[in-house]
Write a protein that holds these residues in place. Structure first.
Motif, PDB file in Angstrom:
ATOM      1  N   HIS A  50       0.842  -1.193   0.000  1.00  0.00           N
ATOM      2  CA  HIS A  50       0.000   0.000   0.000  1.00  0.00           C
ATOM      3  C   HIS A  50       0.882   1.249   0.000  1.00  0.00           C
ATOM      4  O   HIS A  50       1.907   1.297   0.688  1.00  0.00           O
ATOM      5  CB  HIS A  50      -0.935  -0.001   1.214  1.00  0.00           C
ATOM      6  CG  HIS A  50      -1.904  -1.139   1.175  1.00  0.00           C
ATOM      7  ND1 HIS A  50      -3.139  -1.032   0.610  1.00  0.00           N
ATOM      8  CD2 HIS A  50      -1.790  -2.418   1.600  1.00  0.00           C
ATOM      9  CE1 HIS A  50      -3.758  -2.184   0.695  1.00  0.00           C
ATOM     10  NE2 HIS A  50      -2.954  -3.054   1.297  1.00  0.00           N
TER      11      HIS A  50
ATOM     12  N   ARG B 211      -4.546   7.023  -1.924  1.00  0.00           N
ATOM     13  CA  ARG B 211      -4.022   5.729  -1.486  1.00  0.00           C
ATOM     14  C   ARG B 211      -4.109   4.744  -2.643  1.00  0.00           C
ATOM     15  O   ARG B 211      -5.124   4.691  -3.333  1.00  0.00           O
ATOM     16  CB  ARG B 211      -4.828   5.198  -0.296  1.00  0.00           C
ATOM     17  CG  ARG B 211      -4.704   6.087   0.917  1.00  0.00           C
ATOM     18  CD  ARG B 211      -5.704   5.716   2.016  1.00  0.00           C
ATOM     19  NE  ARG B 211      -5.603   6.638   3.113  1.00  0.00           N
ATOM     20  CZ  ARG B 211      -4.854   6.425   4.195  1.00  0.00           C
ATOM     21  NH1 ARG B 211      -4.167   5.316   4.308  1.00  0.00           N
ATOM     22  NH2 ARG B 211      -4.805   7.321   5.148  1.00  0.00           N
TER      23      ARG B 211
ATOM     24  N   ARG C 189      -2.579   0.652  -4.197  1.00  0.00           N
ATOM     25  CA  ARG C 189      -2.049  -0.659  -3.844  1.00  0.00           C
ATOM     26  C   ARG C 189      -1.321  -1.228  -5.056  1.00  0.00           C
ATOM     27  O   ARG C 189      -1.873  -1.294  -6.148  1.00  0.00           O
ATOM     28  CB  ARG C 189      -3.167  -1.601  -3.431  1.00  0.00           C
ATOM     29  CG  ARG C 189      -2.659  -2.965  -3.008  1.00  0.00           C
ATOM     30  CD  ARG C 189      -3.760  -3.805  -2.425  1.00  0.00           C
ATOM     31  NE  ARG C 189      -4.762  -4.102  -3.423  1.00  0.00           N
ATOM     32  CZ  ARG C 189      -5.249  -5.312  -3.662  1.00  0.00           C
ATOM     33  NH1 ARG C 189      -4.832  -6.331  -2.942  1.00  0.00           N
ATOM     34  NH2 ARG C 189      -6.160  -5.499  -4.566  1.00  0.00           N
TER      35      ARG C 189
ATOM     36  N   ASN D 135       0.001  -4.509  -6.579  1.00  0.00           N
ATOM     37  CA  ASN D 135      -0.262  -5.925  -6.369  1.00  0.00           C
ATOM     38  C   ASN D 135       0.065  -6.727  -7.626  1.00  0.00           C
ATOM     39  O   ASN D 135      -0.815  -7.020  -8.439  1.00  0.00           O
ATOM     40  CB  ASN D 135      -1.721  -6.149  -5.965  1.00  0.00           C
ATOM     41  CG  ASN D 135      -1.965  -7.560  -5.509  1.00  0.00           C
ATOM     42  OD1 ASN D 135      -1.064  -8.389  -5.477  1.00  0.00           O
ATOM     43  ND2 ASN D 135      -3.199  -7.845  -5.137  1.00  0.00           N
TER      44      ASN D 135
END
Length: 189
Positions: free
Chosen positions: A138, A154, A156, A158
């Motif tokens: 994150h 924000r 992420r 992945n």
């Protein structure tokens, strides 16, 4: 006191109250319009609200890049990054310790972008599994527009989303350039 005098007093008080209510209404309308004008001026100066994202760039799969992008019409300044875990490649190189991640960026223009090679997906996935980062990393990005208004977003990262992807190898501009260069080489080389 007779009825006529009482009616005149009530009318005078009512008219005075009405004038006070009208004056207050005009005042608050003026204040709101001044605030709106100030906000519009700040937006024009700032060229709009910036939106700075951090993402894994999968255009070259199986190779992944980490990319910082300002995907808006507004410039961003004083950009900082906070990571839930270090971004590392399978060789142990810590990408999140690069100066622009560690120290932040002073400025990123509208549609500006900075990319860094992360890793090959086949090497990265087992490395991230070993580090227990199956849920991704994150990233919190903090920044301001040109008028100084702060924002936060924000994201992420992945890479596991691309695991077992059946890649289609498309011919691109680089392939065309190589083919043309091949045509212009002397036959002996």
């Amino acid at each position: 006191m007779d009825l006529v005098t009482l009616a005149q007093i009530v009318t005078a008080v009512t008219n005075g109250f009405f004038v006070i209510v009208l004056a207050a209404g005009y005042y608050f309308t003026w204040r709101v319009s001044q605030q709106t004008l100030r906000e519009m001026r700040e937006q024009r100066t700032a060229m709009g609200r910036p939106l700075v994202i951090v993402q894994e760039d999968y255009d070259g799969l199986p190779e992944l890049d980490v990319t910082i992008r300002n995907v808006s019409e507004g410039a961003a300044k004083d950009i900082t990054f906070e990571f839930s875990a270090p971004i590392e490649n399978s060789g142990g190189f810590v990408i999140s310790e690069l100066p622009y991640f560690r120290d932040g960026l002073d400025f990123l223009p509208p549609h500006g972008e900075i990319s860094c090679y992360w890793d090959d997906l086949d090497a990265l996935i087992p490395y991230l599994k070993e580090k227990d980062l199956g849920a991704g990393i994150h990233v919190i990005v903090r920044y301001k527009d040109l008028s100084g208004t702060p924002y936060e977003s924000r994201w992420r990262l992945n890479p596991f989303l691309y695991k077992d992807t059946r890649l289609v190898k498309r011919k691109g501009m680089a392939d065309l350039v190589r083919a043309v260069e091949k045509l212009h080489r002397p036959s002996g080389s």
